[in-house]
Structure formats: structure tokens, C-alpha cells
Design a protein around this motif. Structure first.
Motif, short mmCIF file in Angstrom:
data_model
loop_
_atom_site.label_atom_id
_atom_site.label_comp_id
_atom_site.label_asym_id
_atom_site.label_seq_id
_atom_site.Cartn_x
_atom_site.Cartn_y
_atom_site.Cartn_z
N TYR A 245 -2.04 -8.97 2.67
CA TYR A 245 -1.72 -7.66 2.10
C TYR A 245 -1.47 -7.83 0.60
O TYR A 245 -0.47 -8.46 0.22
CB TYR A 245 -0.49 -7.07 2.79
N PRO A 246 -2.34 -7.27 -0.24
CA PRO A 246 -2.25 -7.55 -1.68
C PRO A 246 -0.97 -7.05 -2.31
O PRO A 246 -0.52 -7.58 -3.32
CB PRO A 246 -3.45 -6.82 -2.28
N HIS A 247 -0.36 -6.00 -1.72
CA HIS A 247 0.81 -5.41 -2.35
C HIS A 247 2.11 -6.09 -1.96
O HIS A 247 3.17 -5.71 -2.42
CB HIS A 247 0.88 -3.91 -2.04
N VAL B 169 -11.16 -0.90 0.21
CA VAL B 169 -10.14 -1.59 1.00
C VAL B 169 -10.82 -2.29 2.18
O VAL B 169 -11.48 -1.63 2.98
CB VAL B 169 -9.08 -0.61 1.54
N LEU C 265 -7.96 -5.69 6.55
CA LEU C 265 -6.55 -5.47 6.21
C LEU C 265 -5.88 -4.60 7.27
O LEU C 265 -4.77 -4.88 7.72
CB LEU C 265 -6.50 -4.78 4.85
N GLN D 197 -2.82 0.53 -0.81
CA GLN D 197 -3.94 -0.02 -1.59
C GLN D 197 -4.63 1.05 -2.43
O GLN D 197 -5.29 0.74 -3.41
CB GLN D 197 -5.00 -0.68 -0.68
#
Lengths: 349, 266
Positions: A87-89, B155, B159, B181
Motif C-alpha cells: 500500500y503506497p500510502h 491503481v 492492491l 490512491q
């Protein structure tokens, strides 16, 4: 930990059966690798086990539970994706603890497990960074860490090493094996890389065109492939195949003649692995087949060994891998005599 | 040589863009007498136009515009984002949908305004905000949807799948993992949607041109039977343009990204 059982599992897209009624028993605590070319149905099978793809028909059991109709979150599995899907955040710590927080575990449990996983995977100093600041190898470790802390019944891996460079891939491979042994976990791993599959698997499942071609211990699959697909897919360079025919106890194909004891008459494909082709003097007579003459087309030195491209009748060259010491005065473009190892021949009908 | 040519071109472009604004700023601080000679650049600045505009209730119209804009944006963001997610990730309606979303933008507003007028009339909401907001939604929702599709496309599916394996259902995976995102895109879409609503004159004039006037309607009101009241109109125009310019400046990069369907890497 739990085993997995697939019963007549089928996935159809349009009129095409991507997975065609496979039956598979995956033993508890084993490292099982699904391997095959792209489009063979291995990833779809894995995604059906995860619950991300709905099967057209068939049942999926994890342990004794029928999980076919359960949501992914209710299957008690963990999955590692090819692109890591961090999860990039979120920070590395929050990534690793995500699944535990989603399941409302206590802070003490979360801290303890994150600490354990970070220690195990050597990512402790990265815990407060964001995924974007990590290298590919580090991201991979975090993705695996996120799976470990969940302590799931089953780990699923979808080509997790294919985005890494060659050196790192081999290192992570060893690490994954060490991890699996340490955790005693049931792991299902999908790859198209046959070498990787051989290195990792307790049990290898070779798939093609939606069905299982062969399953067994990697060495057994390598030594005793049941059909030409498996024989050429597993092993590199691939097994040589020579179309021919058996008549009155003699195999003949492309000018190669071999006496066979128990061969039924009829058309047959001879399979020989490159390392089982030898110079005529390198093998005791009783282990060798009748010699045949071949044109040495190309010699590729590979260090300790060398690969030869041999021309006998027909267009497809035979590939042989020989010890470099025996190359001697071999010259490209000249004829030489070779034999096969009699005990290592395969006949496919 | 190339450098000089570039500078000249940029200077010309800048002039074309800045000139009208400069003209409006100057006009807003000229007296009625000075306005009669547009070429006069030396004059005594006056705030008389500004005073007239403020006292004339333009701020009330601006407030009406803000209410219309904010309500429109909130509704458009919720429905447009969900539509965009569905088109991008669930392939709702197939690949054709993503291009037909904008079809309604190609329709002249005159086609819709008559049915909308009669709807408002029969619902008893003519000349209220309840007539204007639905009208604005007809062109704001498709733009927001189109805008957000590109952001959702960027995205990775994994994910969301990872979140579903990790313990979230579909709704929570969307709100806790996918939505964060696309937040930058959502912000830009909000501002863009607000500008669209803020600038609309046509629907607002026909559906609510009486007591509940939005800012563009009020500005158009300076075009009176006695002629255009240039000074006050200029002041009103500045009140209308400055917030829009300021907002666009801060989100220009995301605006380009959204309008190009997510083609620019953030």
C-alpha cells in the motif's frame, strides 16, 4: 496449517476452459509449485484458491472447510503478488500490520508479530519508510512479512520473484525455502520458470492448457516425465525429441538405430536429455546405445561444460551437454561419433 | 536564435492571456468619465465601482454560487467516483462506456434546459437552488466520471485484491485502500467540477434568474437597458474570476493528468 484439496475445479471464460476440471491434493506443510507456460491456468487456479476468481464449477477445501463460496478475507490465507502490492500510502510497519489491524488484533500482538517478521526478514530499519523508498528486493521482503504476521493456514505466491534481477532472485529463493522450513507452512507457489520450480518444490505440479500434466517430486518429474510436454518443459536445455518407429525390436529415427528389448511396434518419439548424449569412448559399452555419426555444428563453451549442437538427419539439431575436458580435438563442421546413455532413454507414444 | 524566438512566442502568448485581465482590472478602478475613453491610461483610480458592486448585493450572489457549487461538487464526486470505479475496475458496460460517458457533454444545453425548466416548474422549485443544482449535475457528473476513470486505471488491481485477502470486504477495500490512491485526483476533480458550476450562466439564468441569482447571472445583469455598466461589471467579473484562477493554479498538474485520462505520471 492445513492442506488444500481441489475437486473438479473449472474456470471457463467464454467458450474456453482456462482451468479444466483439475483435481489436486496439496499436502499440509509442503511447498507445492504450480509451473507451466503462460496461459496454462496456474495463476487462475491460485486465484481461485484465494477467492479472487470465482470458479465456474468444482469445490475448494482448505483443511476440512469448504471455502468455495467464502470471501477471500474469510479463507485464512495470505498472498504475495508479483508486483508486491504494497500500500503506497502506508509505512512499511503499517503495511506489515495491515491484515492484523483489519482483523482487530490487540496492539501487543501486532507489535510482537511485526517485530518478529521484521527481524526474520531483516527489514527492521525500514519500518518507518514508505514503500516508494525501498528497492525491489526490500519491497519483496515487506510483502512476505505482511503474509507471515497473519499466521495464515496457507501461503499463496503468484510469481513473487519474477520482478527481481537474476542474482537477487536466486538469493530470495533460498530465503523463501529457509522460511518455509522454519514456519512449516503450507505454501502454494506459481511460476513459469522451470528452474525456480525445481529448486523450490517439495511437490511439483506441471500444468498445460488448463490441466495437470504431471505431479511429483521435482527429481522424479525430471527423471520420468510422462509426456513430451513435461519432458521438454522441465529441464534446460530442453530434452531432445526424435520422431521414429519401433519395428522388430529396433527403434529407428533420423538414421539413429537402437535395439530395444520391450518396445511395442509402432510410431514413437524418443526423448534424450542433453547430458545423456556422450562421446563414443566416454561410456562403458554395456551402458551405451549403438553409436551414431553426427555433424558437430556449433560448440558453445560454458566453463566446466560445453553445449554442442549436433546435426543428424532432419532439421532440428540435437543438443548435447558434455564435460569440457572431453572436447579434445573436436572441431566445428566435422563429423564425430556419439552414443546415448541406454538407461536414460524415454519413449513417448 | 531558437531561444529568442521562444521568448517572443511566450511573450505574445502571455500578452494574449493577460491583456483582458489587465483591461478588466483597470476598468474596475476607472470613474464613469474615464471609462468613456478606453485608451486613457493616466487617470485617478477610484473605488466607486467596487463600492457599488458590494452594495448592490453581488456578494449575496457569490454566496448563492458557492452553495450551488459545493452541493453540486459533493453529489458529483460521490456518484462520479463510484461510476468511474465501476467502469475502470469492474468493466461495467465494457470498454465503450468510458468513451460514451462524455457524450452528454456534446449535447447543446438548450436541448436539456426546456425539460429541466418544466420539471422545475411542476415540482414547484423554479427560481430556487433545487432547480439549478440538478441542471449543473447534468454536465458536471460526466466530467468528474471521465476525470476519475484515468486515476482508477492507474491503481493496480492487486492492491485491492491484497486488501481483500488481508481481511477487508469489497467496500472497505475500496474506501481504505483504493480511494486513498486517487485522493489527489479527487481533489482536482472537485475544483474542476466547482469551476464548471461556478461559471455556468445559461442554466442558472433560465432556471433561477429571478431572486436566487448566481454570480454569472448577476454579472450579466450589468448589461442593462441603459447600456453596459462597464466599471461595476469589471469589478464583479474580478470577484468571479479570482477564486477560480487561484484554485486552478494549485491543481494544474492534476488537472492535466485527469483531463488526459491519467496519461501523465504523478
Amino acid at each position: 496449517m492445513a492442506g488444500i484439496r481441489l475437486e473438479r475445479l473449472t474456470k471457463r471464460y467464454g467458450s474456453k476452459n482456462v482451468v479444466d476440471g483439475i483435481d489436486l491434493e496439496i499436502a499440509e506443510g509442503q511447498f507445492t509449485v504450480l509451473v507451466g507456460p503462460s496461459g496454462c491456468g496456474k495463476t487462475t487456479s491460485l486465484r481461485m484458491i484465494a477467492g479472487l476468481v470465482e470458479p465456474t464449477s468444482g469445490r475448494i477445501y482448505i483443511g476440512d472447510r469448504d471455502v468455495t463460496d467464502l470471501e477471500p478475507k474469510d479463507r485464512n490465507i495470505a498472498m504475495v503478488f508479483q508486483n508486491y502490492a504494497l500500500y503506497p500510502h502506508l509505512s512499511v510497519r503499517d503495511n506489515i500490520s495491515f491484515g492484523l489491524r483489519a482483523r482487530k488484533k490487540s496492539k501487543a500482538v501486532i507489535d510482537e508479530r511485526v517485530e518478529y517478521a521484521a527481524h526474520l526478514l531483516n527489514v527492521r530499519e525500514l519500518l518507518d519508510r514508505k514503500p516508494g523508498e525501498l528497492s525491489g528486493g526490500q519491497q519483496q521482503r515487506v510483502a512476505i512479512g505482511r503474509a507471515i504476521v497473519r499466521q495464515p493456514e496457507v501461503f499463496l505466491f503468484d510469481e513473487p520473484l519474477s520482478n527481481l534481477d537474476a542474482k537477487l532472485r536466486v538469493e530470495m529463493r533460498t530465503e523463501l525455502l529457509r522460511l518455509q522450513r522454519a514456519l512449516g507452512a503450507t505454501m502454494v507457489y506459481v511460476t513459469h520458470d522451470q528452474e525456480e520450480s525445481m529448486a523450490l518444490a517439495d511437490e511439483l505440479v506441471v500444468m498445460n492448457a488448463g490441466s495437470i500434466q504431471q505431479r511429483g517430486r521435482p527429481q522424479d518429474v525430471y527423471d520420468h516425465p510422462t509426456n513430451t510436454f513435461v519432458s521438454t518443459f522441465i529441464g534446460s536445455p530442453a530434452m531432445n525429441l526424435v520422431e521414429g518407429e519401433i519395428a522388430s525390436g529396433v527403434y529407428e529415427g533420423r538414421g539413429i538405430r537402437i535395439a530395444v528389448l520391450d518396445g511395442l511396434p509402432g510410431p514413437v518419439t524418443l526423448g534424450v536429455r542433453p547430458e545423456h548424449i556422450h562421446f563414443i569412448d566416454d561410456l562403458p559399452k554395456e551402458e551405451a546405445t549403438e553409436p551414431f555419426e553426427a555433424l558437430v555444428d556449433v560448440i558453445e563453451p560454458l566453463g566446466a561444460r560445453a553445449m554442442l549442437s549436433l546435426r543428424v538427419g532432419g532439421s532440428q539439431p540435437l543438443r548435447a551437454v558434455v564435460d569440457s575436458r572431453w572436447l579434445g580435438g573436436l572441431i566445428e563442421g566435422e563429423f564425430s561419433e556419439f552414443v546415448f546413455d541406454r538407461n536414460r532413454l524415454h519413449f513417448f507414444r | 536564435m531558437m531561444n529568442r524566438l521562444r521568448r517572443v512566442l511566450i511573450a505574445v502568448a502571455l500578452l494574449i492571456v493577460v491583456f483582458p485581465y489587465a483591461w478588466v482590472v483597470i476598468s474596475s478602478i476607472k470613474s464613469q468619465a474615464d471609462l468613456s475613453d478606453p485608451t486613457r491610461l493616466v487617470f485617478t483610480p477610484t473605488l466607486v465601482n467596487w463600492r457599488a458592486v458590494v452594495e448592490g448585493g453581488i456578494l449575496g450572489s457569490a454566496a448563492t454560487s458557492v452553495v450551488v457549487g459545493v452541493v453540486t461538487v459533493v453529489i458529483a464526486l460521490i456518484s462520479g467516483t463510484l461510476a468511474a470505479y465501476s467502469i475502470s475496475k469492474l468493466r461495467t458496460g465494457g470498454d465503450k462506456t468510458r468513451f460514451t460517458v462524455l457524450l452528454s457533454e456534446m449535447m447543446p444545453p438548450a436541448v436539456l434546459v426546456i425539460p429541466l425548466f418544466f420539471l422545475a416548474l411542476s415540482a414547484g422549485v423554479r427560481d430556487t437552488l433545487f432547480a439549478v443544482i440538478p441542471a449543473h449535475l447534468t454536465f458536471v457528473v460526466p466530467v468528474v466520471t471521465w476525470f476519475m476513470i484515468g486515476f482508477f486505471d492507474a491503481v493496480p488491481d492487486e492492491l485491492e485484491e491484497q486488501a481483500r485477502v488481508d481481511g477487508y470486504g469489497r467496500v472497505r477495500a475500496f474506501s481504505k485502500v483504493v480511494l486513498p490512491q486517487v485522493l489527489p485526483g479527487l481533489g482536482a476533480a472537485a475544483i474542476f467540477a466547482f469551476i464548471l458550476s461556478w461559471n455556468d450562466l445559461f442554466y442558472a439564468l433560465i432556471l433561477a434568474g429571478g431572486n436566487t441569482r448566481t454570480l454569472p447571472v448577476a454579472i450579466a445583469g450589468f448589461n442593462t437597458f441603459r447600456g453596459v455598466e462597464l466599471g461595476t461589471m469589471s469589478a464583479a467579473i474580478l470577484i468571479s474570476v479570482v477564486p477560480v484562477l487561484t484554485a486552478s493554479f494549485f491543481v494544474q498538474r492534476r488537472l492535466i493528468q485527469g483531463l488526459s485520462g491519467g496519461g501523465v505520471k504523478g
